[in-house]
Design a protein around this motif. Structure first.
Motif, PDB file in Angstrom:
ATOM      1  N   SER A  25       0.830  -1.209   0.000  1.00 25.56           N
ATOM      2  CA  SER A  25       0.000   0.000   0.000  1.00 25.56           C
ATOM      3  C   SER A  25       0.863   1.258   0.000  1.00 25.56           C
ATOM      4  O   SER A  25       0.510   2.260  -0.637  1.00 25.56           O
ATOM      5  N   ILE A  26       2.010   1.212   0.677  1.00 29.48           N
ATOM      6  CA  ILE A  26       2.946   2.359   0.646  1.00 29.48           C
ATOM      7  C   ILE A  26       3.488   2.549  -0.766  1.00 29.48           C
ATOM      8  O   ILE A  26       3.565   3.672  -1.278  1.00 29.48           O
ATOM      9  N   GLY A  27       3.863   1.449  -1.413  1.00 26.91           N
ATOM     10  CA  GLY A  27       4.363   1.545  -2.777  1.00 26.91           C
ATOM     11  C   GLY A  27       3.339   2.112  -3.735  1.00 26.91           C
ATOM     12  O   GLY A  27       3.664   2.924  -4.613  1.00 26.91           O
ATOM     13  N   LEU A  28       2.083   1.694  -3.558  1.00 29.49           N
ATOM     14  CA  LEU A  28       1.029   2.148  -4.462  1.00 29.49           C
ATOM     15  C   LEU A  28       0.634   3.598  -4.192  1.00 29.49           C
ATOM     16  O   LEU A  28       0.621   4.428  -5.108  1.00 29.49           O
ATOM     17  N   LYS A  29       0.295   3.911  -2.941  1.00 29.50           N
ATOM     18  CA  LYS A  29      -0.202   5.246  -2.624  1.00 29.50           C
ATOM     19  C   LYS A  29       0.904   6.290  -2.516  1.00 29.50           C
ATOM     20  O   LYS A  29       0.671   7.473  -2.772  1.00 29.50           O
ATOM     21  N   GLY A  30       2.091   5.877  -2.122  1.00 28.34           N
ATOM     22  CA  GLY A  30       3.168   6.845  -1.946  1.00 28.34           C
ATOM     23  C   GLY A  30       3.980   7.115  -3.193  1.00 28.34           C
ATOM     24  O   GLY A  30       4.618   8.161  -3.313  1.00 28.34           O
ATOM     25  N   PHE A  37       2.321   5.449 -12.626  1.00 24.05           N
ATOM     26  CA  PHE A  37       3.256   4.386 -13.001  1.00 24.05           C
ATOM     27  C   PHE A  37       2.584   3.024 -12.858  1.00 24.05           C
ATOM     28  O   PHE A  37       1.634   2.858 -12.097  1.00 24.05           O
ATOM     29  N   LEU A  38       3.109   2.041 -13.578  1.00 29.70           N
ATOM     30  CA  LEU A  38       2.566   0.688 -13.555  1.00 29.70           C
ATOM     31  C   LEU A  38       3.572  -0.275 -12.946  1.00 29.70           C
ATOM     32  O   LEU A  38       4.737   0.052 -12.762  1.00 29.70           O
ATOM     33  N   ASP A  39       3.074  -1.468 -12.696  1.00 27.05           N
ATOM     34  CA  ASP A  39       3.927  -2.593 -12.338  1.00 27.05           C
ATOM     35  C   ASP A  39       3.539  -3.727 -13.264  1.00 27.05           C
ATOM     36  O   ASP A  39       2.662  -3.566 -14.125  1.00 27.05           O
ATOM     37  N   GLY A  40       4.166  -4.884 -13.133  1.00 24.70           N
ATOM     38  CA  GLY A  40       3.773  -6.025 -13.935  1.00 24.70           C
ATOM     39  C   GLY A  40       2.656  -6.809 -13.274  1.00 24.70           C
ATOM     40  O   GLY A  40       2.180  -6.472 -12.192  1.00 24.70           O
ATOM     41  N   GLY A  41       2.211  -7.876 -13.927  1.00 22.96           N
ATOM     42  CA  GLY A  41       1.243  -8.785 -13.346  1.00 22.96           C
ATOM     43  C   GLY A  41      -0.149  -8.202 -13.193  1.00 22.96           C
ATOM     44  O   GLY A  41      -0.540  -7.232 -13.842  1.00 22.96           O
ATOM     45  N   ALA A  42      -0.905  -8.830 -12.280  1.00 18.97           N
ATOM     46  CA  ALA A  42      -2.286  -8.415 -12.041  1.00 18.97           C
ATOM     47  C   ALA A  42      -2.352  -6.988 -11.508  1.00 18.97           C
ATOM     48  O   ALA A  42      -3.265  -6.232 -11.841  1.00 18.97           O
ATOM     49  N   MET A  43      -1.378  -6.601 -10.680  1.00  9.93           N
ATOM     50  CA  MET A  43      -1.352  -5.238 -10.166  1.00  9.93           C
ATOM     51  C   MET A  43      -1.144  -4.245 -11.295  1.00  9.93           C
ATOM     52  O   MET A  43      -1.712  -3.142 -11.295  1.00  9.93           O
ATOM     53  N   GLY A  44      -0.330  -4.626 -12.281  1.00 12.74           N
ATOM     54  CA  GLY A  44      -0.124  -3.762 -13.444  1.00 12.74           C
ATOM     55  C   GLY A  44      -1.402  -3.572 -14.234  1.00 12.74           C
ATOM     56  O   GLY A  44      -1.691  -2.461 -14.715  1.00 12.74           O
ATOM     57  N   ILE A  45      -2.193  -4.633 -14.363  1.00 13.53           N
ATOM     58  CA  ILE A  45      -3.480  -4.526 -15.062  1.00 13.53           C
ATOM     59  C   ILE A  45      -4.406  -3.574 -14.314  1.00 13.53           C
ATOM     60  O   ILE A  45      -5.074  -2.720 -14.915  1.00 13.53           O
ATOM     61  N   ALA A  46      -4.455  -3.717 -12.983  1.00  8.45           N
ATOM     62  CA  ALA A  46      -5.306  -2.847 -12.174  1.00  8.45           C
ATOM     63  C   ALA A  46      -4.875  -1.388 -12.293  1.00  8.45           C
ATOM     64  O   ALA A  46      -5.719  -0.488 -12.434  1.00  8.45           O
ATOM     65  N   LEU A  47      -3.574  -1.125 -12.255  1.00 10.80           N
ATOM     66  CA  LEU A  47      -3.075   0.246 -12.375  1.00 10.80           C
ATOM     67  C   LEU A  47      -3.358   0.816 -13.762  1.00 10.80           C
ATOM     68  O   LEU A  47      -3.747   1.988 -13.894  1.00 10.80           O
ATOM     69  N   LEU A  48      -3.180  -0.002 -14.803  1.00  7.42           N
ATOM     70  CA  LEU A  48      -3.460   0.455 -16.170  1.00  7.42           C
ATOM     71  C   LEU A  48      -4.949   0.769 -16.331  1.00  7.42           C
ATOM     72  O   LEU A  48      -5.321   1.798 -16.932  1.00  7.42           O
ATOM     73  N   LEU A  89      -8.204  -8.106  -0.001  1.00 11.57           N
ATOM     74  CA  LEU A  89      -9.233  -7.218   0.547  1.00 11.57           C
ATOM     75  C   LEU A  89      -8.623  -6.178   1.482  1.00 11.57           C
ATOM     76  O   LEU A  89      -9.000  -4.995   1.455  1.00 11.57           O
ATOM     77  N   ALA A  90      -7.683  -6.616   2.329  1.00 11.01           N
ATOM     78  CA  ALA A  90      -7.011  -5.681   3.237  1.00 11.01           C
ATOM     79  C   ALA A  90      -6.236  -4.624   2.457  1.00 11.01           C
ATOM     80  O   ALA A  90      -6.254  -3.435   2.811  1.00 11.01           O
ATOM     81  N   LEU A  91      -5.565  -5.048   1.383  1.00 10.76           N
ATOM     82  CA  LEU A  91      -4.828  -4.096   0.547  1.00 10.76           C
ATOM     83  C   LEU A  91      -5.784  -3.099  -0.096  1.00 10.76           C
ATOM     84  O   LEU A  91      -5.493  -1.888  -0.144  1.00 10.76           O
ATOM     85  N   ALA A  92      -6.915  -3.574  -0.588  1.00 10.68           N
ATOM     86  CA  ALA A  92      -7.894  -2.689  -1.213  1.00 10.68           C
ATOM     87  C   ALA A  92      -8.417  -1.645  -0.221  1.00 10.68           C
ATOM     88  O   ALA A  92      -8.569  -0.463  -0.563  1.00 10.68           O
ATOM     89  N   VAL A  93      -8.655  -2.076   1.016  1.00 12.88           N
ATOM     90  CA  VAL A  93      -9.139  -1.147   2.047  1.00 12.88           C
ATOM     91  C   VAL A  93      -8.084  -0.081   2.349  1.00 12.88           C
ATOM     92  O   VAL A  93      -8.396   1.113   2.439  1.00 12.88           O
ATOM     93  N   LEU A  94      -6.836  -0.506   2.511  1.00  8.84           N
ATOM     94  CA  LEU A  94      -5.770   0.455   2.799  1.00  8.84           C
ATOM     95  C   LEU A  94      -5.580   1.440   1.654  1.00  8.84           C
ATOM     96  O   LEU A  94      -5.422   2.650   1.874  1.00  8.84           O
ATOM     97  N   VAL A  95      -5.569   0.918   0.433  1.00  5.34           N
ATOM     98  CA  VAL A  95      -5.386   1.791  -0.732  1.00  5.34           C
ATOM     99  C   VAL A  95      -6.516   2.822  -0.818  1.00  5.34           C
ATOM    100  O   VAL A  95      -6.300   3.968  -1.221  1.00  5.34           O
ATOM    101  N   PHE A 116      10.290  -1.268  -5.192  1.00  3.76           N
ATOM    102  CA  PHE A 116      10.831  -1.913  -3.986  1.00  3.76           C
ATOM    103  C   PHE A 116       9.726  -2.195  -2.974  1.00  3.76           C
ATOM    104  O   PHE A 116       9.607  -3.318  -2.463  1.00  3.76           O
ATOM    105  N   PHE A 117       8.905  -1.198  -2.659  1.00  3.48           N
ATOM    106  CA  PHE A 117       7.855  -1.391  -1.661  1.00  3.48           C
ATOM    107  C   PHE A 117       6.806  -2.388  -2.143  1.00  3.48           C
ATOM    108  O   PHE A 117       6.335  -3.232  -1.374  1.00  3.48           O
TER     109      PHE A 117
END
Length: 289
Positions: A25-30, A37-48, A89-95, A116-117
């Protein structure tokens, strides 16, 4: 004793999953989300998808990973799927709820530290027995039904993802996102394997008895002896009974091992290769296991 071990295992899993969610969550929100910016994988799809549609990232994290969680029930286990679902779910709540100040405007620092985060979060979650990025579950499924390995599939998947990012957003963002992904993947590897990555070493030498004694008694490392027939070498194709020594050591111990072997036989044939994991025998116990 079994009950105490189960309790300790549960506490460790909760700790790793919680730490993983916080780091991600720090990496995403901070870093990544405020700068597109994007990342790879499923998180990259969500960010895109968030960049293109404006839908809340917390919703997209759940929606994108939901198929992977369902797939994980069949490919891994129900326990794995439950842990992953709770972590996501916890990550989604924090984000959705946490607000972090802008840490830096430097694109290079954003890519590196965001990766890194996020990588630390993914790695810690895996150590806790779950995932917050379900791409590897899909990769396992595909690898079982095709000639692609898990690593090959993830690489192809991310090449396609970054190609879409270059077309739909811009090339610069795609390039920085690739750097984010590389940083994240290296961080995941470090957290899962640690600095003491295991190396398999095979030694072929006429002085194998002396080398075996040195490794076993002086270096205090386990060693296995294989019987083999000599193939084509300096003496031609004579089939002679040979011995091959094998030991598993950490990367940090390799220079000392090679030095000691060189003192006994500087012409010994030595092959090294990385091991994904090793335990039991005389393997040094990793502190986080």
């Amino acid at each position: 004793m079994t009950g105490k071990q189960d309790t300790k295992r549960i506490i460790k899993d909760i700790f790793f999953l919680s730490a993983g969610v916080i780091m991600a969550s720090i990496g995403l929100k901070g870093f990544l989300l405020p700068n597109g910016f994007l990342d790879g994988g499923a998180m990259g799809i969500a960010l895109l998808a968030q960049i293109l549609t404006g839908i809340d990232l917390s919703v997209l994290i759940v929606l994108v990973n939901l198929p992977f969680i369902l797939l994980g029930i069949h490919q891994v286990s129900l326990q794995f799927a439950i842990k992953s679902a709770l972590a996501i779910l916890a990550l989604a709540v924090l984000v959705h709820f946490i607000v972090l100040p802008t840490i830096t405007a430097d694109k290079l620092l954003i890519a590196v530290f965001g990766g890194f985060f996020l990588g630390a979060g993914i790695g810690l979650s895996i150590r806790g027995g779950g995932v917050i990025d379900g791409t590897e579950v899909l990769a396992i499924t595909v690898s079982r039904k095709s000639s692609l390995s898990v690593g090959d599939f993830i690489s192809v998947f991310n090449v396609i993802l970054f190609a879409f990012a270059a077309l739909l957003i811009n090339i610069e963002t795609a390039m920085y996102s690739m750097l984010t992904y590389i940083t994240a993947s290296k961080t995941v590897d470090f957290i899962l394997n640690g600095i003491e990555e295991y190396i398999g070493v095979m030694i072929i030498s006429d002085k194998y008895i002396e080398i075996k004694h040195k490794i076993s008694y002086d270096l205090q490392r386990g060693i296995t002896v294989f019987r083999s027939d000599e193939g084509f070498g300096k003496r031609g194709t004579d089939a002679m009974d040979k011995k091959i020594l094998f030991c598993a050591i950490t990367r940090l111990e390799v220079p000392k091992l090679l030095f000691e072997i060189g003192k006994i036989d500087d012409k010994a044939f030595i092959v090294q290769y990385p091991l994904k994991d090793a335990k039991g025998g005389m393997i040094k116990k990793r502190p986080l296991h």
